[in-house]
Design a protein around this motif. Structure first.
Motif, PDB file in Angstrom:
ATOM      1  N   TRP A  13      -4.599   0.307   0.698  1.00 52.01           N
ATOM      2  CA  TRP A  13      -3.844  -0.302   1.784  1.00 52.01           C
ATOM      3  C   TRP A  13      -4.588  -0.313   3.109  1.00 52.01           C
ATOM      4  CZ3 TRP A  13      -1.161   3.396  -1.361  1.00 52.01           C
ATOM      5  CH2 TRP A  13      -0.247   2.814  -2.244  1.00 52.01           C
ATOM      6  N   ALA A  59      -4.408  -5.036  -0.172  1.00 53.73           N
ATOM      7  CA  ALA A  59      -3.071  -4.469   0.003  1.00 53.73           C
ATOM      8  C   ALA A  59      -2.126  -4.911  -1.111  1.00 53.73           C
ATOM      9  CB  ALA A  59      -2.506  -4.870   1.364  1.00 53.73           C
ATOM     10  N   ARG A  60      -2.272  -6.163  -1.555  1.00 53.96           N
ATOM     11  CA  ARG A  60      -1.400  -6.669  -2.616  1.00 53.96           C
ATOM     12  C   ARG A  60      -1.673  -5.978  -3.954  1.00 53.96           C
ATOM     13  NH1 ARG A  60      -2.607 -11.696  -0.161  1.00 53.96           N
ATOM     14  NH2 ARG A  60      -4.137 -12.153  -1.792  1.00 53.96           N
ATOM     15  N   THR A  61      -2.895  -5.512  -4.154  1.00 58.70           N
ATOM     16  CA  THR A  61      -3.240  -4.902  -5.441  1.00 58.70           C
ATOM     17  C   THR A  61      -3.423  -3.386  -5.339  1.00 58.70           C
ATOM     18  OG1 THR A  61      -5.614  -5.278  -5.069  1.00 58.70           O
ATOM     19  CG2 THR A  61      -4.373  -7.026  -6.205  1.00 58.70           C
ATOM     20  N   HIS A  77      -8.719  -1.918  -3.744  1.00 59.01           N
ATOM     21  CA  HIS A  77      -7.319  -1.767  -4.154  1.00 59.01           C
ATOM     22  C   HIS A  77      -6.626  -0.652  -3.375  1.00 59.01           C
ATOM     23  CE1 HIS A  77      -8.040  -4.593  -7.346  1.00 59.01           C
ATOM     24  NE2 HIS A  77      -8.983  -3.835  -7.871  1.00 59.01           N
ATOM     25  N   PRO A 137      -6.203  -8.682   2.987  1.00 60.86           N
ATOM     26  CA  PRO A 137      -4.838  -8.842   2.457  1.00 60.86           C
ATOM     27  C   PRO A 137      -4.753  -8.713   0.940  1.00 60.86           C
ATOM     28  CG  PRO A 137      -5.314 -10.507   4.122  1.00 60.86           C
ATOM     29  CD  PRO A 137      -6.609  -9.795   3.853  1.00 60.86           C
ATOM     30  N   SER A 138      -5.767  -9.186   0.223  1.00 65.97           N
ATOM     31  CA  SER A 138      -5.718  -9.101  -1.232  1.00 65.97           C
ATOM     32  C   SER A 138      -5.753  -7.654  -1.706  1.00 65.97           C
ATOM     33  CB  SER A 138      -6.902  -9.858  -1.837  1.00 65.97           C
ATOM     34  OG  SER A 138      -8.142  -9.304  -1.412  1.00 65.97           O
ATOM     35  N   LYS A 166      -3.258   0.315  -5.732  1.00 68.89           N
ATOM     36  CA  LYS A 166      -2.690   1.187  -6.777  1.00 68.89           C
ATOM     37  C   LYS A 166      -3.195   2.628  -6.668  1.00 68.89           C
ATOM     38  CE  LYS A 166      -4.122  -1.701 -10.070  1.00 68.89           C
ATOM     39  NZ  LYS A 166      -4.371  -2.989  -9.414  1.00 68.89           N
TER      40      LYS A 166
END
Length: 228
Positions: free
Chosen positions: A51, A59-61, A49, A56-57, A63
């Motif tokens: 960047w 970066a989307r999550t 989780h 890609p997943s 936190k």
């Protein structure tokens, strides 16, 4: 110490030890609720989780805050977990990015917050064989007691004599409430003062990145082999 990773941005462990300089860092890094003297500080790059890993997943999550959220929750409920802050890191003027700076719940941490000398502590990490300090003899004995029929008062009392039950409840609730899905079989620390008659095993939140992912996540049904 550099930790291997699938990302180029690496975590680092700062150790203050002879003969390289002072054996303690004296600084109020984490505010008034934490100690101001440290043997070890972790500069955590964060992995899942985040960047900076090539997924890609992730970066989307991204936190960054999950791990410390669980530790803060454990501390707020009366337990003992690492303190932390987020910090921009420069090394020799070169910017390395944002790091999650936190304590390591080792023997020095345990002695600082729970009393006694660090040499007196057994510290176990991730699994019964993961000895950080001391030995795992007392931990294996704890697991043996936990596997008895605890509906029998005498068995329960023997376990309660070496495990801080109230502290254990706090620790478990913090992980249950946040739906920790990467825990039990690893991602935990435990400490025990083996020379103090009042010493009890206590657990400390560690590496709790896989939490608050879904309202459907139920951590209470998982089979945990590393904790009672």
């Amino acid at each position: 110490t550099l930790c291997r990773s699938k990302a180029d941005k690496l975590s680092m462990r700062l150790k203050f030890t002879e003969p390289y300089g002072p054996t303690k860092l004296d600084a109020p890094i984490f505010g008034p609720e934490a100690t101001e003297r440290f043997d070890t500080i972790i500069l955590d790059a964060v992995l899942n989780h985040s960047w900076h890993i090539p997924e890609p997943s992730a970066a989307r999550t991204a936190k960054f805050i999950q791990d410390q959220y669980v530790a803060d929750l454990q501390n707020a409920m009366g337990g003992t977990a690492p303190h932390a802050r987020f910090q921009h890191l420069y090394i020799n003027g070169l910017y390395w990015g944002m790091y999650y700076v936190h304590e390591r719940p080792d023997e020095s941490f345990a002695a600082t917050y729970l009393g006694g000398d660090k040499e007196d502590y057994d510290i176990i990490k991730h699994r019964p064989s993961g000895v950080v300090n001391g030995t795992n003899e007392n931990y294996l004995a704890l697991l043996g007691l936990a596997r008895q029929d605890l509906s029998v008062d005498a068995n329960y009392e023997r376990l309660a004599a070496v495990l801080d039950i109230d502290d254990f409840i706090v620790y478990m609730l913090a992980n249950f409430y946040t739906g920790n899905d990467d825990w039990g079989n690893h991602n935990w620390y435990a400490s025990f003062n083996r020379v103090d008659p009042a010493g009890r095993w206590r657990y400390h939140s560690w590496d709790a990145e896989i939490v608050v992912n879904s309202v459907r996540q139920n951590g209470t049904i998982k089979k945990n082999t590393g904790v009672p």
